[in-house]
Structures are given as C-alpha cells and as structure tokens.
Motif scaffolding. Structure first.
Motif, PDB file in Angstrom:
ATOM      1  N   SER A   1       0.845  -1.185   0.000  1.00  0.00           N
ATOM      2  CA  SER A   1       0.000   0.000   0.000  1.00  0.00           C
ATOM      3  C   SER A   1       0.891   1.249   0.000  1.00  0.00           C
ATOM      4  O   SER A   1       1.687   1.427  -0.900  1.00  0.00           O
ATOM      5  CB  SER A   1      -0.949  -0.046   1.192  1.00  0.00           C
ATOM      6  N   ARG A   2       0.775   2.074   1.042  1.00  0.00           N
ATOM      7  CA  ARG A   2       1.571   3.306   1.085  1.00  0.00           C
ATOM      8  C   ARG A   2       2.874   3.150   1.859  1.00  0.00           C
ATOM      9  O   ARG A   2       3.643   4.084   1.975  1.00  0.00           O
ATOM     10  CB  ARG A   2       0.735   4.421   1.711  1.00  0.00           C
ATOM     11  N   SER A   3       3.119   1.973   2.400  1.00  0.00           N
ATOM     12  CA  SER A   3       4.318   1.748   3.208  1.00  0.00           C
ATOM     13  C   SER A   3       5.300   0.847   2.478  1.00  0.00           C
ATOM     14  O   SER A   3       4.912   0.046   1.626  1.00  0.00           O
ATOM     15  CB  SER A   3       3.957   1.051   4.527  1.00  0.00           C
ATOM     16  N   ILE A   4       6.550   0.964   2.833  1.00  0.00           N
ATOM     17  CA  ILE A   4       7.555   0.014   2.383  1.00  0.00           C
ATOM     18  C   ILE A   4       7.998  -0.757   3.616  1.00  0.00           C
ATOM     19  O   ILE A   4       8.423  -0.169   4.621  1.00  0.00           O
ATOM     20  CB  ILE A   4       8.764   0.709   1.723  1.00  0.00           C
ATOM     21  N   ILE A   5       7.822  -2.075   3.536  1.00  0.00           N
ATOM     22  CA  ILE A   5       8.210  -2.948   4.633  1.00  0.00           C
ATOM     23  C   ILE A   5       9.629  -3.425   4.355  1.00  0.00           C
ATOM     24  O   ILE A   5       9.907  -3.993   3.299  1.00  0.00           O
ATOM     25  CB  ILE A   5       7.260  -4.163   4.765  1.00  0.00           C
TER      26      ILE A   5
END
Length: 118
Positions: free
Chosen positions: A68-72
């Motif tokens: 989504s809007r995050s980078i893990i």
C-alpha cells in the motif's frame, strides 16, 4: 561472496544507526518493519532513515517491499550468512575444535533454540 561484497556489507554496518536498523530488522524477522516505524523506534528523521536504508539495501543487507503506502523492510539473512561464512571460512585451518565456541554462540539461531531467546 567476494572481498568487495564483504567490504561493502561491513562498511554499511560500520555506522551506529545502520547497525541498529539491521539488528532491529533481524529481531523482527520474518515480518519486517515499515520505514516509518524504524525511524520512530530509533528516533531518526525519516529522510535520514531513508538514506540509511538505501545504503543497507545497496549492500544487499536489507530489502524493501511496497505494501500500500508503506515500504516494509526486512533483513536479508542470506546475505548475512554469506558475509559470516566468508569471514570464518578458513577460521580453524582444519582444526574444528578452534571453531567450536563460535559455532556454539551461533547455535542460538537454530530453530530448536529460537524459543530460548524470547
């Protein structure tokens, strides 16, 4: 793994925040952590954290995956294994008893001992 790759990896870890980031990601395997949470946990500005993550990523020590809007971000344990193996490949010169203490220290990472770390 060769000298150049090992030097790049060790250089990436030769900075306090990057070493802290890598160790934090290792502790959160296999889930990983979002970049924003890494920044909060280590009280590091987001743009600074981004630079640190880029250096670790170029060294092959971490990888990021967009959700989504995050980078893990996750620690690349295969890269860590390769670096460690490269460093100790000839550690005992054929005398396994010399490497026994090192192997015993690393045994905490085996699946049967993971619960003992918690």
């Amino acid at each position: 793994m060769d000298n150049t790759n090992v030097i790049v990896a060790l250089a990436a870890l030769a900075q306090v925040t990057r070493l802290d980031v890598f160790r934090l990601l290792v502790r959160h395997e296999p889930e990983g952590l979002p970049a924003g949470e890494l920044a909060r946990e280590l009280a590091t500005p987001h743009n600074t954290m981004s630079s640190h993550l880029a250096i670790l990523s170029r060294a092959g020590l971490v990888s990021g995956e967009r959700h989504s809007r995050s980078i893990i971000y996750r620690a690349n344990l295969d890269c860590l294994r390769e670096v460690m193996t490269y460093l100790v490949k000839d550690c005992c010169g054929g005398r396994a008893e010399l490497c026994a203490p090192l192997i015993a220290d690393l045994a905490c990472c085996t699946p049967s001992n993971r619960g003992a770390l918690a």
